[in-house]
Write a protein that holds these residues in place. Structure first.
Motif, PDB file in Angstrom:
ATOM      1  N   GLU A  63       1.044  -1.042   0.123  1.00  0.00           N
ATOM      2  CA  GLU A  63      -0.504  -0.098  -0.119  1.00  0.00           C
ATOM      3  C   GLU A  63       1.256   0.539  -0.050  1.00  0.00           C
ATOM      4  O   GLU A  63       2.088   0.999   0.325  1.00  0.00           O
ATOM      5  N   GLY A  64       0.590   2.060  -0.383  1.00  0.00           N
ATOM      6  CA  GLY A  64       1.297   3.761  -0.974  1.00  0.00           C
ATOM      7  C   GLY A  64       2.655   3.852  -1.518  1.00  0.00           C
ATOM      8  O   GLY A  64       2.130   2.973  -2.954  1.00  0.00           O
ATOM      9  N   HIS A  91      20.812   1.120   0.334  1.00  0.00           N
ATOM     10  CA  HIS A  91      19.411   1.847   0.244  1.00  0.00           C
ATOM     11  C   HIS A  91      18.890   2.669   0.682  1.00  0.00           C
ATOM     12  O   HIS A  91      19.609   2.478   1.917  1.00  0.00           O
ATOM     13  N   SER A  92      18.197   3.252   0.688  1.00  0.00           N
ATOM     14  CA  SER A  92      17.416   4.100   1.910  1.00  0.00           C
ATOM     15  C   SER A  92      16.013   4.390   1.156  1.00  0.00           C
ATOM     16  O   SER A  92      15.506   3.852  -0.142  1.00  0.00           O
ATOM     17  N   VAL A  93      14.976   4.820   2.130  1.00  0.00           N
ATOM     18  CA  VAL A  93      13.515   4.584   1.615  1.00  0.00           C
ATOM     19  C   VAL A  93      12.810   5.885   2.424  1.00  0.00           C
ATOM     20  O   VAL A  93      13.053   6.418   3.565  1.00  0.00           O
ATOM     21  N   LYS A  94      12.300   6.596   1.706  1.00  0.00           N
ATOM     22  CA  LYS A  94      11.534   7.487   2.142  1.00  0.00           C
ATOM     23  C   LYS A  94       9.860   7.515   1.490  1.00  0.00           C
ATOM     24  O   LYS A  94       9.558   7.349   0.712  1.00  0.00           O
ATOM     25  N   GLY A  95       9.108   7.237   2.563  1.00  0.00           N
ATOM     26  CA  GLY A  95       7.224   8.045   2.407  1.00  0.00           C
ATOM     27  C   GLY A  95       6.945   8.469   1.872  1.00  0.00           C
ATOM     28  O   GLY A  95       7.141   9.768   1.955  1.00  0.00           O
ATOM     29  N   LEU A  96       6.896   8.581   0.624  1.00  0.00           N
ATOM     30  CA  LEU A  96       6.101   9.807  -0.263  1.00  0.00           C
ATOM     31  C   LEU A  96       4.363   9.542  -0.244  1.00  0.00           C
ATOM     32  O   LEU A  96       3.420  10.492  -0.159  1.00  0.00           O
ATOM     33  N   GLU A  97       4.109   8.313   0.727  1.00  0.00           N
ATOM     34  CA  GLU A  97       2.356   8.303   1.006  1.00  0.00           C
ATOM     35  C   GLU A  97       3.281   7.705   2.134  1.00  0.00           C
ATOM     36  O   GLU A  97       3.700   7.261   2.749  1.00  0.00           O
ATOM     37  N   ASP A  98       1.614   7.308   2.851  1.00  0.00           N
ATOM     38  CA  ASP A  98       1.705   6.588   3.535  1.00  0.00           C
ATOM     39  C   ASP A  98       1.432   4.984   3.224  1.00  0.00           C
ATOM     40  O   ASP A  98       0.910   4.469   2.296  1.00  0.00           O
ATOM     41  N   SER A  99       2.882   4.278   3.894  1.00  0.00           N
ATOM     42  CA  SER A  99       2.810   3.000   2.835  1.00  0.00           C
ATOM     43  C   SER A  99       3.341   1.566   4.069  1.00  0.00           C
ATOM     44  O   SER A  99       3.549   2.251   4.864  1.00  0.00           O
TER      45      SER A  99
END
Length: 115
Positions: A63-64, A91-99
């Protein structure tokens, strides 16, 4: 109190529900010597800084939408998309939407370094 990990044959509900930073947290589903599965919650705007793990990983976005930084490359991973990363890849991760992501880590075997 120890975290509950799934047992062999136990059905785990990964169904989607509204994400709230107050009520939703990342949860380890199962961990063995060979692999770990985690329901990873990444709220919008949350940044998971660049890191690496020794084992290969898969990320399945349930989701997201998240931004995935891979070295000099940046890509987006949206709902129903999946990606595989070899062990040791930064690697890195950034929430662009609630995920919500299903993260699987495949641990290298102890004898993999022998040879």
């Amino acid at each position: 109190m120890a975290l509950h990990h799934a047992t062999s044959g136990e059905v785990i509900d990964l169904s989607l529900r509204p994400i709230s930073a107050e009520t939703e947290h990342s949860t380890a589903i199962v961990k063995t010597d060979q692999f770990e599965a985690i329901r990873l919650v990444i709220p919008r705007g949350t940044d998971m800084p660049r890191h690496q793990v020794p084992g290969s990983i898969t990320l399945h976005c349930l989701e997201g939408r998240v931004r995935l930084g891979l070295g000099e490359t940046v890509t987006e991973l949206g709902a129903h998309q999946w990606v595989y990363l070899e062990g040791g890849v930064s690697h890195s991760v950034k929430g662009l939407e609630d995920s919500v992501l299903l993260l699987t880590i495949l641990f290298p075997s102890a004898d993999a370094s022998i040879g």
